[in-house]
Every structure is written in C-alpha cells, then in structure tokens.
Design an enzyme around this catalytic site. Structure first.
Site, PDB file in Angstrom:
ATOM      1  N   LYS A  43       0.802  -1.224   0.000  1.00  0.00           N
ATOM      2  CA  LYS A  43       0.000   0.000   0.000  1.00  0.00           C
ATOM      3  C   LYS A  43       0.837   1.278   0.000  1.00  0.00           C
ATOM      4  O   LYS A  43       0.402   2.317  -0.507  1.00  0.00           O
ATOM      5  CB  LYS A  43      -0.939   0.014   1.198  1.00  0.00           C
ATOM      6  CG  LYS A  43      -2.122  -0.931   1.104  1.00  0.00           C
ATOM      7  CD  LYS A  43      -3.167  -0.400   0.134  1.00  0.00           C
ATOM      8  CE  LYS A  43      -4.449  -1.212   0.203  1.00  0.00           C
ATOM      9  NZ  LYS A  43      -5.487  -0.679  -0.714  1.00  0.00           N
ATOM     10  N   SER A  60       0.984  -9.918  -1.069  1.00  0.00           N
ATOM     11  CA  SER A  60       0.750  -8.477  -0.986  1.00  0.00           C
ATOM     12  C   SER A  60       1.036  -7.841   0.368  1.00  0.00           C
ATOM     13  O   SER A  60       1.238  -6.633   0.445  1.00  0.00           O
ATOM     14  CB  SER A  60      -0.693  -8.163  -1.394  1.00  0.00           C
ATOM     15  OG  SER A  60      -1.601  -8.939  -0.625  1.00  0.00           O
TER      16      SER A  60
END
Length: 402
Positions: free
Chosen positions: A51, A302
């Site tokens: 992110k 991720s």
C-alpha cells in the site's frame, strides 16, 4: 489513461523510500503446482504491505498548496499505515479515520508514523463517511485506497520491478479487493508484454470483482466473514474495474480452507508470515483454480500485517484443515486403567496427545462413567480416519468435535 511511462515515473519518485522487494523462487511450491513459482515478497515492504507504493506516489503528485493542507484517509489496516508513512517522509499533516474497533496494534503503528488518528464509527463505511466530511471542512486531500490514477500507478511499480528481476514471465497472479494492485500490475505487464497472462484472485466470501464481471459493472455486494480481510471490499472501484476489464485475463476465487492452508504452508515451509489476502494468489495456483502448467509464474504476496492475536487461530485452523490436528470425545468406564488403555491405543497409532480433559458430569455421562475429550497432533486426514476406525473397532463411541 494510465501508461507504463506513468508507472516508471512513479518508480523514480519512490527510489530510496520504498523497498524493491525480493522475488523468491520456491522449489516446494513449484513441485506442488507443476510450475516454476516465484513469490514477490511485498510482505517485506515498508509498513508491511504494498500500500505504501500507491500512497507515496499520490502524495508526491500533490501541489505545494495541497501538501500544506495535508492529507486524509479512512482505513482499518494497511492503507492507513501506507498513507501515514508516506506523509511522514515529506513532513505533511496526515489524518487517518479508523473504526472504533480497529486492532490496537494497527492504531499504534499508524500513530507511530506521525498520523493524527481519529476513531469514529463502528464499521469502515462510517469511518469513510466521516473522513469525507472532514475533507470538506479542512480542504485536505483525500487519498483513496485504490480508485485513483496516482495510486494505481504506484502499485504498478511492482510490475516494473518484476521485469528487472525475472527475464521470462508467463503469468502473474495477484490478490484483488478494490483493484488498485491488480490493475496497476496488469497495466505494467500488458503494456510491455501483452503475452503475459494476468490473473486476479479474491475470496469466495467477498467476490466483488466476480460480481462486477458478471454484471459488466461494479455493484455492491454483501460480504461474509473472511480470513482475507485485506481484500474484503464490498464494491470494486470504477476506474480499477475498467483496467481489469481491459488487461486482466481472468478472475478466480479461493475458499477459506485453501487460504488458511496456504498461510500455514508459507509459514512452515518458507518461514513467511503473510496475511490471508496475500496468500490468495498462491492458493489459487496450488489448488488448481488457474490452468497453468510448466510456466514461469509470479505470485504476489501483498502483505504481512497479521494481527498477533489471530496468528494462533490461523495456524490452528490450518492444522485442522490439513488433517494435522483433531479433537475427539468418547465415554469410558470410570475405573482405574481405563484411561491408560485408551491412551495406549493412541500411542500405538503414533498420534501425539496435545491436551486431554476428563469430565464425570454431563448429559452424555452416566454414573460410573467419564467423558474424555482429547486433542491430537496427527499426520494427515488418512491418519485421522485410521485413528477413528481403530478406536471404533476397539468399542469406543467416538465423536469428532472440531
């Protein structure tokens, strides 16, 4: 229109701030899937998630006046930390609105990066609504978690790194929630080499991208609880979905069992702690949701921000699902030697007793009897079946409790 050039510019902006994360080859997962499997370790990224790439690129794209007014975001997890960290790198005001029930560890981590954390609302939607209200009042820039061109381009820098790290790529598998990561990577891969296959993976419990694909537009869904909470998004973004339609070859779903098993595999075989959402990409490959064989495949892991209070439950669930932990109960005569007789049979079957509970009272227990509940460490599901069969043949009425 986002281009590979936009993504390359984003890459230049974040050099020295955002890690170029490792790409690790796995012999174990290659053997299990029948492919050459490489894992992109975004769980080792700063703030523990991809992110930070999108949020940093967004913030670096702001004008001087916009930076002075600061930024605001709503998040209960990785996006909050990404925005807070990115803001701290260039010294601008940052406000993050989080639900009241957000994990304390994530609140403290976000505050640790210098953000002003406001706890508002019981669920994310209420936090988002309040963040948008504050945006209007303060004129701060709202940093969207996924549906923003600068955010998408920032996430796409993973694709640029992949081309630097691996000469031949046949397919990339990526988790999808709001779609920022998947669309960014898909743009990077397809614009440079259209022959590379790009797949998105989501949890069956929250399949908003699958629903959007079915209806040819983003729609609101009602999600169920999922271990992949990082991609539990009720509605995929309009912008991200347009790129997914254009560049992504297919969207597949994995269930909770596949996700938890894969998390355990990664922890045990590779010593990698990843979130449920991060495990989805590899789970889709291991459990044959994607038709790939003998290919060079990259699975995007991720993030790795797993709440420590959940780790033991995740491990326990994975052990149960893979047949390596089981709990049985049975009733025996409450006489000396009867428990030892039961345990001797279990020992002969090479199961390890993890815990045992001895009860003389209960609806299933008659006077002169005792109910025994015992948890076993086992080898696999066949081993559990064998234990059940042998104990039944020995005259025990066995109930499986897990």
């Amino acid at each position: 229109m986002i281009t590979i050039q936009d993504i390359q510019q984003a890459r230049e902006r974040m050099k020295g701030v955002v890690h170029k994360t490792p790409l690790e080859f796995s012999q174990t997962f290659s053997r299990l899937s029948g492919n050459n499997v490489y894992m992109k370790l975004e769980n080792l990224q700063k703030t523990g998630s991809f992110k930070v790439r999108g949020s940093y690129n967004k913030i670096m794209s702001l004008s001087k006046e916009e930076r002075e007014r600061g930024v605001i975001a709503a998040s209960a997890g990785n996006h909050a930390q990404g925005v807070a960290y990115s803001s701290s790198m260039i010294g601008i005001p940052c406000t993050i609105v989080m639900p009241k029930g957000a994990p304390l560890s994530k609140i403290q981590a976000t505050q640790g990066y210098g953000a002003n954390v406001i706890l508002h609302g019981d669920v994310f939607d209420e936090s988002l609504e309040y963040a948008l209200k504050l945006k209007e009042e303060t004129k701060a820039t709202f940093v969207h978690p996924f549906d923003d061109p600068a955010v998408i381009a920032g996430q796409g820098t993973i694709g640029v790194e992949l081309f630097e790290q691996l000469d031949s790529i046949d397919a990339v598998i990526c988790p999808v929630g709001g779609g920022g990561l998947l669309s960014g990577i898909a743009i990077a891969m397809k614009q440079k080499n259209p022959s590379i296959q790009v797949y998105g993976v989501e949890s069956t419990a929250c399949a908003s991208t699958t629903a959007a694909t079915k209806h040819s537009k983003p729609i609101m869904i009602t999600p169920a609880n999922t271990i992949a909470d990082g991609i539990a998004v009720k509605r995929i973004g309009d912008l991200t979905f347009s790129y997914i339609q254009k560049y992504v070859d297919d969207i597949v779903c994995v269930d909770e069992t596949d996700i938890s098993r894969t998390m355990l595999y990664l922890l045990e075989r590779n010593k990698l702690l990843v979130e449920g959402s991060a495990a989805c990409s590899l789970a889709a490959l291991l459990y044959k949701k994607i038709p790939l064989q003998g290919k060079n495949v990259v699975a995007i892991l991720s993030g790795g921000n797993v709440d420590v209070t959940l780790i033991s439950r995740i491990i326990e669930r994975g052990l149960v699902e893979s047949g390596r932990f089981v709990t049985f109960s049975t009733v025996i005569s409450d006489k000396p030697g009867q428990l030892n007789k039961l345990l001797r049979i279990i020992a002969d079957l090479e199961a390890n007793v993890m815990s045992i509970d001895h009860q003389r009272m209960g609806t299933n227990v008659l006077p002169g009897q005792a109910e025994i509940r015992f948890s076993l460490e086992t080898k696999n599901k066949d081993h559990i079946d064998q234990i059940h069969q042998v104990l039944t043949e020995a005259g025990y009425n066995i109930r499986r409790l897990d």
